[in-house]
Structures are given as structure tokens and as C-alpha cells.
Motif scaffolding. Structure first.
Motif, PDB file in Angstrom:
ATOM      1  N   ALA A 193      -5.771 -11.435   2.165  1.00 58.53           N
ATOM      2  CA  ALA A 193      -6.332 -11.009   0.749  1.00 58.53           C
ATOM      3  C   ALA A 193      -6.031  -9.346   0.470  1.00 58.53           C
ATOM      4  CB  ALA A 193      -7.912 -11.267   0.471  1.00 58.53           C
ATOM      5  N   GLU A 194      -6.377  -8.745   1.392  1.00 57.55           N
ATOM      6  CA  GLU A 194      -5.915  -7.336   1.335  1.00 57.55           C
ATOM      7  C   GLU A 194      -4.622  -7.124   1.220  1.00 57.55           C
ATOM      8  OE1 GLU A 194      -9.247  -4.686   3.892  1.00 57.55           O
ATOM      9  OE2 GLU A 194      -8.174  -6.330   4.869  1.00 57.55           O
ATOM     10  N   ILE A 195      -3.933  -7.813   1.742  1.00 55.16           N
ATOM     11  CA  ILE A 195      -2.212  -7.630   1.666  1.00 55.16           C
ATOM     12  C   ILE A 195      -2.043  -7.990   0.188  1.00 55.16           C
ATOM     13  CG2 ILE A 195      -0.074  -8.573   2.420  1.00 55.16           C
ATOM     14  CD1 ILE A 195      -1.424  -8.813   5.156  1.00 55.16           C
ATOM     15  N   LEU A 199       0.127  -5.639  -2.352  1.00 53.98           N
ATOM     16  CA  LEU A 199       1.444  -6.067  -3.000  1.00 53.98           C
ATOM     17  C   LEU A 199       1.423  -5.932  -4.622  1.00 53.98           C
ATOM     18  CD1 LEU A 199       2.657  -8.920  -0.394  1.00 53.98           C
ATOM     19  CD2 LEU A 199       3.375  -6.385  -0.808  1.00 53.98           C
ATOM     20  N   SER A 200       0.378  -6.469  -5.286  1.00 53.46           N
ATOM     21  CA  SER A 200       0.108  -6.651  -6.756  1.00 53.46           C
ATOM     22  C   SER A 200       0.121  -5.271  -7.232  1.00 53.46           C
ATOM     23  CB  SER A 200      -1.088  -7.422  -6.700  1.00 53.46           C
ATOM     24  OG  SER A 200      -0.893  -8.804  -6.439  1.00 53.46           O
ATOM     25  N   ALA A 201      -0.450  -4.503  -6.400  1.00 47.40           N
ATOM     26  CA  ALA A 201      -0.627  -2.684  -6.905  1.00 47.40           C
ATOM     27  C   ALA A 201       0.596  -2.196  -6.542  1.00 47.40           C
ATOM     28  CB  ALA A 201      -1.872  -2.004  -6.339  1.00 47.40           C
ATOM     29  N   GLU A 435       8.014  -7.981   3.456  1.00 47.02           N
ATOM     30  CA  GLU A 435       7.152  -7.300   2.680  1.00 47.02           C
ATOM     31  C   GLU A 435       5.928  -7.158   3.150  1.00 47.02           C
ATOM     32  OE1 GLU A 435       7.510  -7.243  -2.145  1.00 47.02           O
ATOM     33  OE2 GLU A 435       6.933  -9.107  -1.150  1.00 47.02           O
ATOM     34  N   ARG A 436       5.356  -8.672   3.558  1.00 46.87           N
ATOM     35  CA  ARG A 436       3.928  -8.751   3.986  1.00 46.87           C
ATOM     36  C   ARG A 436       3.796  -7.795   5.266  1.00 46.87           C
ATOM     37  NH1 ARG A 436       1.039 -12.029   1.184  1.00 46.87           N
ATOM     38  NH2 ARG A 436      -0.578 -12.121   2.636  1.00 46.87           N
ATOM     39  N   LEU A 443      -1.489  -0.888   5.458  1.00 53.94           N
ATOM     40  CA  LEU A 443      -2.943  -0.938   5.383  1.00 53.94           C
ATOM     41  C   LEU A 443      -3.551  -0.659   6.521  1.00 53.94           C
ATOM     42  CD1 LEU A 443      -3.164  -4.066   3.010  1.00 53.94           C
ATOM     43  CD2 LEU A 443      -3.778  -1.765   2.477  1.00 53.94           C
ATOM     44  N   THR A 444      -3.074  -1.016   7.677  1.00 52.49           N
ATOM     45  CA  THR A 444      -3.538  -0.792   8.904  1.00 52.49           C
ATOM     46  C   THR A 444      -3.667   0.725   9.071  1.00 52.49           C
ATOM     47  OG1 THR A 444      -2.738  -2.840   9.963  1.00 52.49           O
ATOM     48  CG2 THR A 444      -3.025  -1.124  11.486  1.00 52.49           C
ATOM     49  N   GLU A 445      -2.526   1.482   8.877  1.00 59.53           N
ATOM     50  CA  GLU A 445      -2.453   2.899   8.998  1.00 59.53           C
ATOM     51  C   GLU A 445      -3.396   3.427   8.337  1.00 59.53           C
ATOM     52  OE1 GLU A 445       0.733   6.433   7.805  1.00 59.53           O
ATOM     53  OE2 GLU A 445       1.522   4.515   8.265  1.00 59.53           O
TER      54      GLU A 445
END
Length: 471
Positions: A193-195, A199-201, A435-436, A443-445
Motif C-alpha cells: 500500500a505504501e508503494i 507511485l501515484s504521487a 518501478e515497484r 521508501l526503505t531508504e
């Protein structure tokens, strides 16, 4: 993917990290790594003796003295002096402005305290680097600099560093990286869900994408700071901001006042994608032009003042890379490691014999891999589907020269000597997967930055630190 592929990424990153940090005071910048703790505003007075110093003697000759105690270890005055001299020489060679000597010494001491506390934690957890592992890491560093280990050793000794000191620096950097892997990286999780949200943003903001060359000043807060401590640190940050507004040199202010590990580099942290920074930073930074600084930004770590040095558009090839179709190769290999009891020549001879037996139908590749390979043996040497960049360059070159069914000659990589067979190939548009994967990495970084800051602060604040007067 095999253990061989996983080992490659981890070990090469460790070696690169070690090579970059040979002359650094502590690991990483604050936005991407651990934040150094705040130093006391004034030189602390000596605490009562706790038994770490030898008894005074009118006849004893003092060779060195304890400068600061960190838990059950000491940092000596000589160690501090050596580090200060090393940093001073480096700053002068870079023609950088030197901070006040007392401020420089304070920064060095605090960086050494943080480093020592983290290494002690690694020791408690049983993190070790064997001499064999260390020798291999040093060999790869020398190879990356296109020189022999002996040539690299000679060069260091000309510059005043003993090879023993260099080995311990590399050992410590590997220990710290393994500790961070265990304490920080292994605990970070990113959900699907975070991914999707990211990606949308990203698609909405793609047209305005920029990268920023940044510097930072951090006035750190101690853990569980009292209102009085918070007010005092805020006043310090406000004074720094005031001096910057009136024309003070940012790099000199960072070296003098910042509590970040990169303070002695003028606070420079390099190019960053704002989307990889905490949102509170990105929102302020995107308002600025090159040369401008943010207002004081409060975080759970302390008070930041960031500077935008330059702005650029991301490189077009980086934007287009994800959409490219890639060739994937299904391969398998037999790996023999080079050890004191098995030389490179021995390994090459055995693998050449294996290849001949397979090609003459006297043996089967999978069976020989299960019996002899020192990686992926249980899978018959199967490496699965690999893409460019998944394997060492030497092995990739060998794979690229093969047709399906063909077997390479023995090829050496940092992991040993291999023979590899191409099973089949295909071309696939993996842009969505890439892309994912990229989103997950970003996000991990981002989470890692915050986790590193919290972890480093906790380690420093839990340490028993006693300053001794410099006699």
C-alpha cells in the motif's frame, strides 16, 4: 536467487563503504545515516575518579593520558590529537576554512565517542571480522584503486598512516555495517500500500522533478530533553540562522556549530532527491533557490538548517531506464573458492576437468554442481533468471559470450573461480517490476534515515561517558 548473488551485493557494498570512509570521522551523513550527538556548550569538568586511571605516582612518567571514558574503554589524549591532526591536514589540503581549534576538537571527540559506543555494541553482539575476510576486503579495495596491496601500503605509510591502523579502520567499518544491517536495516518494512501511494504521487510530480545539492547544520537535542535544554538548543540554532542571514560562511558555521558527522566537511551531503528526504525537509527545500537556506526546522533529533547549493534535473537516461526491456539469462554455475588449501590454479584445473567431462557426456552439469559447487549446490548450481548487474562483471562477460547450452572456461571473480552454463534466454519488459522495486528502495531508504538517527542517538545516550580534564 542464490546465496552467491545475495553475498555479492552485501560484500561489495561493505567494501565500497569502507573505501569511502577511510578518512571520515563517523559513518554516513545525518540525512542518510547516523547523527552525531550534541557536544556540551562548554568544556566539562572532571568527574570523580571511577578507578579507570592508574594511581598517581611522583616517580611514574606519564606517556599518555585518559581524555574520555566511554563505558569500560578509554579514548586517550594521543588518539584525540592524532585524529585532530589528521582532520586538520585534510581540511587544509582541500583549502577549506578551519573552525576554531576548540570547536574542531569538540567535534572530533564527539565523533570518536559515537564511533566507540557503536563498536562496543557490535562487540557485545558478537560481530566479528576474521583476518581472512579482512584481507579479502583490503585486496578488493586495492584492486578498485588499480594497485597492489603492497603499493597501497607504501602509499599510506608515505602519508603517515601505518598499515595496522588502516586494517583496523577497515575492520571497524565492516563491523559497523554489519551491526547496522542487524539493528536497523533488517527491521525496516515497506508495505504494498505504501508503494502504491508513493507511485501515484511520483507520477503526479514527475514533471517538476529536481535533484538538490545540499548541506546541513544540526543542533542536536539529547534524548528526553528538558524544556530548558530544548530552549537552549533552539536559541543556539536561532543564533546560527541569524549569523547566516547576515553573511556568515555556511561551511565554517557547520564546522563550528553542527553536531552532524559531516560538520568537518562543511556540512556537505551532496545530491539528494527531495522525495527521498523526510517531508518536512522537502517542503522547505523546494521553496529555495541555490545559495539559500531554510529556516530552523525542528525534528525529533534536533534543529536543522539546510542549504541548497545547486539544483538540477534528473538525467534523462535515469528517467527512461525503468521502461527499457532487458535481456534475462537462465544460468547455472559451479563455484570453487580460493582457500589456503585450494589455490586458484587448483580450482581452474578442477573446473577445466569438469567442463571436459560434461562436454564429452561423461558427467552431468547438475550432478557435478551438487557434488562440488561451493554455492547453490543444493539447486544443482542454478542461478535462476539473472539480469545485467546481478552478477560480477567478470562472470557477466563470460555469460554474454555463450549460446544456450554452452559452458564457459574457468573465470575468476571476487568469490572464487567458476564455470557457468547458459540454459536459456528471454527478453522481457520488466518496467513495472523495476518501478515497484525502485519505489520500495526509496521508501526503505527514507525509513532508514529516520531509523538510523534514532538508533545512533539511543546508542550514544545509553553510553556512560566521563570527560577528563586535559592536563
Amino acid at each position: 536467487m542464490s546465496a552467491f548473488l545475495n553475498m555479492r551485493t552485501t560484500r561489495l557494498h561493505q567494501v565500497k563503504l569502507a573505501a569511502v570512509l577511510l578518512s571520515a570521522i563517523a559513518a554516513g551523513d545525518v540525512l542518510a545515516q547516523a547523527a552525531a550527538p550534541a557536544a556540551p556548550a562548554a568544556k566539562p569538568s572532571a568527574a570523580p575518579s571511577t578507578g579507570f586511571l592508574p594511581p598517581a605516582s611522583s616517580t611514574a612518567k606519564v606517556i599518555d593520558s585518559v581524555y574520555v571514558i566511554v563505558n569500560d574503554e578509554v579514548i586517550t589524549k594521543r588518539e584525540v590529537d592524532n585524529r585532530v591532526n589528521e582532520i586538520t591536514a585534510r581540511l587544509r589540503s582541500q583549502q577549506a576554512q578551519l573552525p576554531d581549534p576548540e570547536d574542531l576538537r569538540r567535534q572530533v571527540v564527539e565523533a570518536m565517542i559515537t564511533e566507540r559506543a557503536q563498536l562496543q555494541l557490535g562487540k557485545e553482539y558478537g560481530v566479528r571480522v576474521s583476518d581472512i575476510e579482512l584481507d579479502r576486503a583490503i585486496g578488493r579495495i586495492a584492486e578498485s584503486q588499480k594497485m597492489s596491496v603492497q603499493d597501497m601500503r607504501n602509499q599510506m605509510e608515505k602519508e603517515g598512516m601505518t598499515f595496522a591502523q588502516f586494517r583496523e579502520q577497515i575492520r571497524n567499518e565492516i563491523i559497523l555495517q554489519r551491526l547496522i544491517d542487524h539493528e536497523v536495516d533488517a527491521k525496516i518494512q515497506v508495505s504494498d500500500a505504501e508503494i502504491d501511494t508513493y507511485l501515484s504521487a511520483e507520477k503526479a510530480a514527475a514533471a517538476d522533478r529536481v535533484e538538490l545539492d545540499l548541506s546541513q547544520i544540526l543542533v542536536r537535542l539529547p534524548e528526553n530533553a528538558s524544556p530548558e535544554q530544548i530552549a537552549a538548543r533552539k536559541a543556539r540554532a536561532d543564533e546560527v540562522a541569524r549569523q547566516l542571514r547576515t553573511g556568515a560562511d555556511y561551511a565554517k558555521m557547520a564546522a563550528t556549530y553542527s553536531d552532524a558527522p559531516d560538520a568537518l566537511q562543511g556540512g556537505a551531503i551532496g545530491w539528494r532527491d527531495p522525495n527521498r528526504l523526510p517531508p518536512t525537509f522537502a517542503s522547505e527545500l523546494l521553496k529555495l533557490k541555490p545559495g539559500q537556506v531554510t529556516p530552523v526546522i525542528r525534528t525529533n533529533l534536533g534543529f536543522y538548517i539546510l542549504k541548497v547549493n545547486n539544483v538540477r534535473k534528473p538525467q534523462a537516461e535515469q528517467q527512461e531506464q525503468a521502461a527499457a526491456a532487458v535481456q534475462q539469462t537462465h544460468a547455472r554455475h559451479i563455484l570453487l573458492k580460493i582457500t589456503p588449501t585450494q589455490t586458484e590454479a587448483d580450482a581452474r584445473k578442477k573446473l577445466a576437468d569438469f567442463k571436459a567431462r560434461i562436454e564429452s557426456k561423461q558427467a552431468n552439469f547438475e550432478d557435478l554442481a551438487r557434488q562440488n559447487s561451493q554455492d547453490s549446490a543444493a539447486k544443482g548450481g542454478d542461478l535462476g533468471w539473472i539480469e545485467p548487474g546481478d552478477v560480477p562483471d567478470e562472470l557477466a562477460a563470460a555469460i554474454n559470450g555463450l549460446q544456450p547450452g554452452q559452458i564457459s572456461d574457468p573465470v575468476k571473480t571476487p568469490f572464487g573461480v567458476h564455470i557457468v552454463q547458459v540454459v536459456e534466454r528471454k527478453t522481457e519488459d520488466s518496467s513495472k517490476d523495476k518501478e515497484r522495486a525502485t519505489a520500495r528502495q526509496v521508501l526503505t531508504e527514507r525509513k532508514r534515515q529516520e531509523a538510523m538517527e534514532d538508533w545512533a542517538r539511543q546508542v550514544r545516550d545509553r553510553a556512560y561517558v566521563e570527560f577528563r580534564e586535559d592536563k
